[in-house]
Motif scaffolding. Sequence first.
Motif: not given
Lengths: 638, 215
Positions: A401-402, A405-406, A435-436, A438, A460-463
């Motif tokens: 977890c960064i 998150p992006v 995942l986290s 970008l 989260a916040f991906a793709a």
Amino acid sequence: MMNYFPDEVLEHVFDFITCHKDRNSVSLVCKSWHRIERYSRRRVFIGNCYSISPERLIARFPGVKSLTLKGKPHFADFNLVPYDWGGFVYPWIKVLAETGIGLEELRLKRMVVSDESLELLSKSFVNFQSLVLVSCDGFSADGLAAIAANCRFLRELDLQENEVDDHRGHWLSCFPESCTSLVSLNFACLKGEVNLGALERLVSRSPNLKSLRLNRSVPLDTLQKLLMRAPQLVDLGIGSYVHDPLSEASNKLKHAIQRCKSIMSLSGFLEVAPRCMSAIYPICGNLTTLNLSYAPGIHGNKLTKLIQHCRKLQRLWILDCIGDKGLGVVASTCKELQELRVFPSDPFGAGNDAVTEEGLVLVSAGCPKLNSLLYFCQQMTNAALITVAKNCPNFIRFRLCILDPVRPDPVTNQPLDEGFGAIVQSCKQLKRLSLSGLLTDQVFLYIGMYAEQLEMLSIAFAADSDKGMLYVLNGCKKLRKLEIRDCPFGNAALLEDVGKYETMRSLWMSSCEVTLGGCKTVAENMPSLNVEIINESGQTVFNLDEGQKVDKMYLYRTLVGHRKDAPESNQTYLKCRGDLTRSDHHEPSLNDMIKDMKLKNISGDDDFIISESNNFKLQSQLFEKEEAEIMILKWKRL
Amino acid sequence: MSSENGKRLPETDAAGLNFEATELTLGLPGKSRVTSDGGAKLGSKRGFSETVDLSLGDKKDTNKLGQTQSQIDAREAAPAKSPGSKAQVVGWPPVRGYGKRGKKSCKYVKVAVDGAPYLRKVDIEMYNTYQQLLASLEHMFSCFTIRNFLNEKKMDQVNGIEYVPTYEDKDGDWMLVGDVPWQMFVESCKRIRLMKNTETVELAPRTPPKWSRRS
């Protein structure tokens, strides 16, 4: 052949099979094995309390003694699920009590547990021994008082991270003098005061006590007295640990701690004066588990010094104030380390003390046995992840977890696709991944290609597009739980293969691009799925039109149709005929199940539900065969 | 990749804050959003900063310092550009215990700052340490300097005025923030007042509060 063994022999053989998956497989072999297994099953695990009913549970396993139930979806932990969503345990306890089940153990996670349920539980099962509540809410100290007072043979009361309304602390005094059976007592999550005298007396008369986790209200001198009375402890959670290292109290504590030669697990330090850590050093050499994640007061060299004494650690939970340097100390000291969790000490703040990719690389290099990771960090690079993947190919759980998150790779400014790709390619046993950072569709291509054992994925916040989700759904054959938030996945991805969701426990999608129409399509085509919609923008779902996006969608397979306890804001659908009907409780018939169910790629899930649904298909094939004949089935596990 | 980065990370725009990406739309999340490159993709992805804006539900106003107008909610979004500030999105980071799951257990107390025209409210149960609370108050009242006894380093003094954090406890007494263990503070705190240093000069402690001692 197997035909000639009497039932008792088979039952005896089955006693050695304890794992859920194996027992589920055994029950599918033939009718008589199914029958014998069913009556001899003592432990049942139900991963989603709405997938089956208590009546059906008891009909199948009348001898059940230990029940594990999970309620709310995982994202409830992060405030994404309304508090009144559901997951009530009361109906389960009521039915179990009414049918005279000899329940001995109840383990609940993310369920709503009322005082009433606890009271009913305490009075209904004579041999009740073990209550484990994890991340539950809805009860107060009154419920605990009932358990203490009425469960005469209680061995285990384990409260982990629950939200308890702790207004009166008298529950500990409710353990009768005759209660001497306690093995495990964990009340660390309670906020209120407890009766210290009652606690001391309870510990004194519990010779089998192995695990004791105190809350922050238990002061040091009580701790010292408890340790003197229970030197046999294996697992200790310290409440308040504030003392002057030069004082008499501190000396007494040191002496008491030294007598506890069996302690292998240490946690707590809910209140701590870090100058006093040296009193603990004598037992550090034996520790296999250390949890300091609730102790922000221990940091800097006090922390690293402590860790340097813990050469046998297998599991370490700490805060990120340990820093990359501190992780270097972990790497050089804890060669047996298997599980590492690094929590953020300041999740909403500047994060100046947070760890980076450097700490993780150091640990991966120094701890080759590392197989489970939860790591909150400031940043991560592809290079680091690739190195970690090389150093530790044995990951079973990898959760990164960064905090932003992006955030891309800060060195190259690239997404972290390649880094995570390396992880899934290298770690062939990976079962859980979060995942986290970008991330584009590419990482999902890798996941679909390589993560063959993956059972749970959190995104989260991906793709960039639906392709990301499709790669995962098509590729990960063993996927059981998929939870997604804030990704651009829409109806195209959701509807591509709705049959897939029957092979999974659940799918969560929030703040994505899925519309009401998409959800309805799933519900209309899949009678064995409940599709729930949680809309928080103030509009009830009835007022949405089909093209509007839903805030949150949670779908899960079930054998008992949609639940009747859903709150107003949350609608469930099953077999709509153009109209939304919430009121009818549609329970699919056996024939419906057999006709509609596509049993593809079943991989021996440990869920009770899949065994039960497989069972129907098997029964229809076997209805003419009375003899025990080993069937050749398509199940991979068999 | 970089163009996609640009779409999703307006804070990395060299030119400064990207107003279009941070502009809010009312209505359900996901509806007709304009992305920063103008040519919105069908099913345009939701960037992190967009989500931040949506979940706060407020029009944002940025001033020259890149500071946003304060929110009603205790959770304030600072522009991602300024180093060390974190915007807050519901459920992120995914940590248990830092947010409140149930309808109960959130404790909002009023925060008054001498000289400010209005008060704020903070949920003190959201924090686990004094440091977190004071950092958050600093963000909220960003033009003031709060004397932080806890780590003895002075914050940047913007206008030379220091404030001392005090609170009113259950007995109605005004206490210095930082003397008692955090949990005890949370239970007994009724309201918080940041006092101007001139008023407290006689009260300034000769010995710093117990919890300021670094060990």
